[in-house]
Write a protein that holds these residues in place. Structure first.
Motif, PDB file in Angstrom:
ATOM      1  N   GLU A 146       3.357  -7.345   2.451  1.00  0.00           N
ATOM      2  CA  GLU A 146       2.693  -8.142   1.415  1.00  0.00           C
ATOM      3  C   GLU A 146       1.251  -7.666   1.203  1.00  0.00           C
ATOM      4  N   GLU A 147       0.534  -7.442   2.293  1.00  0.00           N
ATOM      5  CA  GLU A 147      -0.842  -6.969   2.197  1.00  0.00           C
ATOM      6  C   GLU A 147      -0.885  -5.536   1.644  1.00  0.00           C
ATOM      7  N   TYR A 148       0.058  -4.717   2.066  1.00  0.00           N
ATOM      8  CA  TYR A 148       0.172  -3.340   1.566  1.00  0.00           C
ATOM      9  C   TYR A 148       0.313  -3.333   0.042  1.00  0.00           C
ATOM     10  N   LEU A 149       1.158  -4.196  -0.483  1.00  0.00           N
ATOM     11  CA  LEU A 149       1.383  -4.258  -1.933  1.00  0.00           C
ATOM     12  C   LEU A 149       0.143  -4.744  -2.675  1.00  0.00           C
ATOM     13  N   LYS A 150      -0.645  -5.625  -2.046  1.00  0.00           N
ATOM     14  CA  LYS A 150      -1.910  -6.057  -2.643  1.00  0.00           C
ATOM     15  C   LYS A 150      -2.845  -4.867  -2.811  1.00  0.00           C
ATOM     16  N   PHE A 151      -2.934  -4.029  -1.785  1.00  0.00           N
ATOM     17  CA  PHE A 151      -3.771  -2.831  -1.854  1.00  0.00           C
ATOM     18  C   PHE A 151      -3.217  -1.839  -2.872  1.00  0.00           C
ATOM     19  N   LYS A 152      -1.913  -1.661  -2.858  1.00  0.00           N
ATOM     20  CA  LYS A 152      -1.251  -0.641  -3.687  1.00  0.00           C
ATOM     21  C   LYS A 152      -1.588  -0.809  -5.176  1.00  0.00           C
ATOM     22  N   LYS A 153      -1.701  -2.040  -5.624  1.00  0.00           N
ATOM     23  CA  LYS A 153      -1.964  -2.260  -7.054  1.00  0.00           C
ATOM     24  C   LYS A 153      -3.367  -1.816  -7.479  1.00  0.00           C
ATOM     25  N   GLU A 177      -6.025   5.981  -2.741  1.00  0.00           N
ATOM     26  CA  GLU A 177      -4.629   5.980  -2.299  1.00  0.00           C
ATOM     27  C   GLU A 177      -4.488   5.184  -1.010  1.00  0.00           C
ATOM     28  N   ILE A 178      -3.380   4.502  -0.881  1.00  0.00           N
ATOM     29  CA  ILE A 178      -3.015   3.870   0.379  1.00  0.00           C
ATOM     30  C   ILE A 178      -1.712   4.531   0.817  1.00  0.00           C
ATOM     31  N   ALA A 179      -1.742   5.120   1.999  1.00  0.00           N
ATOM     32  CA  ALA A 179      -0.583   5.872   2.479  1.00  0.00           C
ATOM     33  C   ALA A 179      -0.419   5.663   3.977  1.00  0.00           C
ATOM     34  N   ALA A 180       0.797   5.431   4.397  1.00  0.00           N
ATOM     35  CA  ALA A 180       1.129   5.263   5.819  1.00  0.00           C
ATOM     36  C   ALA A 180       0.075   4.416   6.528  1.00  0.00           C
TER      37      ALA A 180
END
Length: 160
Positions: free
Chosen positions: A127-134, A82-85
């Motif tokens: 943008e970087e957050y969305l890369k991780f999120k996937k 998970e990536i959160a906050a």
């Protein structure tokens, strides 16, 4: 799912007098697999110390099931849970040469600035957050207890 696998050969310096890997070494194996996962998927470039970010470990747990021994080749499979906050959580499983689960691990890292203040990842760089999120695998595990997570990794169908 987005799992990465790192193979490690157990060195003499990693075992104790009983020829068993010392429990502290499993965290090093997990860290190596996490680094390989990030590097392979080009995820560690933006949030790196060279860009003014740190990612200190905030939690690290390991469930030991069987020992690893000198000379054995183990495989560490890891994924972004998970990536959160301001935090990234990972889940891993360590397998012996017989493909048996010998340990299951969980590690969390905070993303912080040079002053060690947590940063909201999404706000800092969406943008970087969305890369991780996937790469998240949270939905696969969020309703499982510890025993069910271990059984997931023991399942014969779990392969990279």
């Amino acid at each position: 799912m987005y799992w990465n696998e790192t193979e490690i050969k157990i060195r003499y310096s990693e075992v104790d007098r009983m020829n068993v890997v010392h429990n502290s070494k499993y965290f090093i194996f997990q860290e190596q697999a996490k680094h390989d996962f990030l590097e392979k998927n080009s995820l560690n470039k933006e949030f790196s110390d060279e860009n003014g970010y740190f990612s200190p470990v905030t939690e690290n747990r390991m469930i030991y099931l069987k020992p690893a021994t000198f000379g054995e080749k183990i495989k560490v499979r890891i994924a972004l849970f998970e990536i959160a906050a301001a935090e990234m959580k990972y889940i891993s499983a360590i397998f012996n040469e017989k493909e048996e689960v010998i340990a299951v691990g969980f590690v969390s890292n905070c993303i912080s600035n040079k002053k060690m203040r947590p940063l909201a990842i999404k706000k800092e760089n969406e943008e970087e957050y969305l890369k991780f999120k996937k790469f998240e695998v949270k939905e696969k595990f969020e309703n499982l207890n510890k025993k069910e997570i271990i059984n997931f990794f023991k399942n014969e169908k779990f392969r990279i």
